[in-house]
Design a protein around this motif. Sequence first.
Motif, mmCIF file in Angstrom:
data_model
loop_
_atom_site.group_PDB
_atom_site.id
_atom_site.type_symbol
_atom_site.label_atom_id
_atom_site.label_comp_id
_atom_site.label_asym_id
_atom_site.label_seq_id
_atom_site.Cartn_x
_atom_site.Cartn_y
_atom_site.Cartn_z
ATOM 1 N N TRP A 195 0.424 -1.107 0.276
ATOM 2 C CA TRP A 195 0.098 -0.152 -0.057
ATOM 3 C C TRP A 195 1.221 1.828 -0.101
ATOM 4 O O TRP A 195 1.857 2.013 0.897
ATOM 5 N N ALA A 196 1.022 1.458 -1.824
ATOM 6 C CA ALA A 196 2.334 2.650 -1.238
ATOM 7 C C ALA A 196 1.954 4.522 -1.677
ATOM 8 O O ALA A 196 0.270 4.320 -2.163
ATOM 9 N N SER A 197 2.125 5.025 -0.509
ATOM 10 C CA SER A 197 2.103 6.627 -1.169
ATOM 11 C C SER A 197 2.499 7.377 -2.239
ATOM 12 O O SER A 197 3.737 7.117 -2.734
ATOM 13 N N LYS A 198 1.129 7.794 -2.793
ATOM 14 C CA LYS A 198 2.279 8.087 -4.257
ATOM 15 C C LYS A 198 1.691 10.094 -4.639
ATOM 16 O O LYS A 198 0.878 10.700 -4.091
ATOM 17 N N GLU A 199 2.775 10.990 -4.710
ATOM 18 C CA GLU A 199 2.016 12.374 -4.501
ATOM 19 C C GLU A 199 1.543 12.519 -6.483
ATOM 20 O O GLU A 199 2.584 12.155 -7.018
ATOM 21 N N ALA A 200 0.747 13.670 -6.032
ATOM 22 C CA ALA A 200 -0.214 13.833 -7.535
ATOM 23 C C ALA A 200 -0.485 15.137 -7.703
ATOM 24 O O ALA A 200 -0.679 15.798 -6.460
ATOM 25 N N ASP A 201 -0.307 15.648 -8.751
ATOM 26 C CA ASP A 201 -0.839 17.384 -8.542
ATOM 27 C C ASP A 201 -1.998 17.015 -8.921
ATOM 28 O O ASP A 201 -2.573 16.469 -10.553
ATOM 29 N N VAL A 202 -2.745 18.104 -8.056
ATOM 30 C CA VAL A 202 -4.207 17.783 -8.749
ATOM 31 C C VAL A 202 -4.514 19.659 -8.778
ATOM 32 O O VAL A 202 -4.235 20.319 -8.188
ATOM 33 N N ASP A 203 -5.255 19.676 -8.980
ATOM 34 C CA ASP A 203 -6.472 21.264 -10.282
ATOM 35 C C ASP A 203 -7.124 21.539 -8.208
ATOM 36 O O ASP A 203 -8.681 20.752 -8.012
ATOM 37 N N VAL A 204 -7.238 22.789 -7.685
ATOM 38 C CA VAL A 204 -7.631 23.169 -6.907
ATOM 39 C C VAL A 204 -8.228 24.476 -6.778
ATOM 40 O O VAL A 204 -7.925 25.222 -7.477
ATOM 41 N N PRO A 205 -9.480 24.914 -6.227
ATOM 42 C CA PRO A 205 -10.055 26.520 -6.408
ATOM 43 C C PRO A 205 -8.537 27.216 -5.876
ATOM 44 O O PRO A 205 -7.963 27.091 -4.703
ATOM 45 N N ALA A 206 -8.953 27.976 -6.610
ATOM 46 C CA ALA A 206 -7.682 29.880 -6.080
ATOM 47 C C ALA A 206 -8.546 30.627 -5.141
ATOM 48 O O ALA A 206 -9.284 30.726 -5.042
ATOM 49 N N ASP A 207 -7.031 30.811 -4.226
ATOM 50 C CA ASP A 207 -7.825 31.188 -2.540
ATOM 51 C C ASP A 207 -8.356 32.789 -3.592
ATOM 52 O O ASP A 207 -7.586 33.639 -4.549
#
Length: 736
Positions: A195-207
Amino acid sequence: MDILINSLYSNKDIFLRELISNASDALDKIRFLSLTDKEVLGEGETVKLDIQIKLDKAKKILSIRDRGIGMTKEDLIKNLGTIAKSGTSAFVEKIQSSGDLNLIGQFGVGFYSVYLVADYVEVISKHNDDKQYVWESKADGAFAISEDTWNEPLGRGTEIRLHLRDEAQEYLEESKLKELVKKYSEFINFPIYIWASKEADVDVPADEDDSSDEEETTDSSTSEEGEDEDAEKGEDEDTEKKPKTKKVKETTYEWELLNDVKAIWLRSPKEVTDEEYTKFYHSLAKDFSEEKPMAWSHFTAEGDVEFKAVLFVPPKAPQDLYESYYNTNKANLKLYVRRVFISDEFDELLPKYLSFLKGLVDSDTLPLNVSREMLQAHSSLKTIKKKLIRKALDMIRKIAEEDPDESSGKDDKEVEKSDDDDEKKGQYAKFWNEFGKSIKLGIIEDATNRNRLAKLLRFESTKSDGKLTSLDQYISRMKSGQKDIFYITGTSKEQLEKSPFLERLKKKNYEVIFFTDPVDEYLMQYLMDYEGKHFQNVSKEGLKIGKDSKIKELKESFKDLTKWWKEALSKDNVDEVKISNRLDNTPCVVVTSKFGWSANMERIMQSQTLSDASKQAYMRGKRVLEINPRHPIIKELRERVVKDPEDEAVKQTALLIYQTALMESGFNLPDPKDFASHIYSSVKSSLNISPDATIEDDDDAEETETETETKESAGTSKSEAEPAKNDEPSDLKDEL
């Protein structure tokens, strides 16, 4: 418990190997049952036969789960409680009475390696014929079993939860677990997931702050761009309606497959392609180059001892292959037992001289859950080693057989076999340049396979035209009536080609082998004969080259000279002076006794860091001066000796001839200064310079003496002046 665990295992890392091995066995059992009853696999996720590893850093828990056959309550008591319940006494008694190391697995020692890293263990298991139970123990001699009503239902299989000790927190790192699986369990038949962790780029609402910054940037645009803004106003309005977003890093978790390399050795050699063997070699040897291995051997041994093996000859020798050869126990074979990795430092599988081979052995006969020390004593090991050596030598011999350069003596029809001849051309010469010394060391160390190894020997000779040749090829070229295989040792081929020892042999068209490696001197002490032919060092006594009808007549004719010369060289440890049968253009040579050191061996031993000259004296061969009765120098010397045996000039000439022969024969001169003085005396004589001529005095010496006298006189006047200076302070003191 602690005593038993620590006596069986010296490496904490192996706990994961043992648990994965147990999980693999459980999966094997359920897969076997499914062959006759597919319903035992169940439905949904339970059908998948895999192993899952999961970690919880917050709770310090490491979990290993399989979907194998599982254990009933009775199985948990029987399989996991044996040692905890009965102590070590039953285990020791069984081992002593039967001598079967496989009993260790039955007594659960493999599982108990978990206590090397954990102080508390939970085993949750579900068998198709029973309810789900939990087994708990702290390795204190007690355990508890209860029906599991609080954990997630497994469906079928076993989950082991290790509550890790403080000093074992490294096993909560994904990288460490991946490394251990790759090292120990890469070739398990079932998929292993983590069960491995991975970092990914995700789009989120800008401040909002980001939005306001963008607005300010827009307002600060220059008026020159006004027209463009009006033109694109419609597009900007549409863009503003869409929500502003930005990229952020987000951690996600998913199952990652760790053992994606297929176990090639379990397949039939006919099914495996050359490309697959090459990829497997690179994976096994951690070789990241693009070079293919020179050869490989994939085989299965059956009978009393069953095992599968794949052996590879690497394309290049490691730089440190022969450094500390006898002081290291490094092997390059990986040992597997029933597809479970045991060790890659198990040097008992192959002898030292074959340690350059890469590969693996997978045995079904050896016990699994034992230490390296216990495996060394196993009865099957000798049989495995014997078969591996034979297969390894056959593999090397095959490189030579498939090399077109090695088949130069065969018919063209036999040579033209396949399109890949160009690829195999010169392969054995390449092998010999990389690993030839290992074959020589094998002849020294392995008496059983000495003849097999001798067939693999390669060398240059007086008739090989700069190419490597074999003993079989040498014998095929031997002259009729030749009984011995002639060879000579030295530092280089170029030096040996000019050796006076070869003069008569070359003239009579005999072939002589060149041995230029220091290890060759040791090699020839063990390789006494080959195919009924004895080896003869042409720089030693005992050389026989046909029959010379005039030898008796020559001995009698030069009797006075040989006797006189032996007495003249009595201080130089010359054992005998006799007529030579090996010289043509050289007046004389110095040979050694048959069983003593050659000149080359003497030089090698003297260059040893810790050599002791006093202890080496008894191994030095007796020196024999052999003279050429046909040479004008020897003939003239005989005439001079007959006229006046006490002539000092003749004695000096004879000594100079001996010292020159000693040097030309490869020996170190005991007194180079004496030799040099004899040479200078000879030069004086050739230049008609009187022996009493003296060397002129050097003028610089007189100048140096004058300078010394001047310094001494200056020093004397200075010392006289110093007391006067010393009087001044006392006079001043009196005045005050």
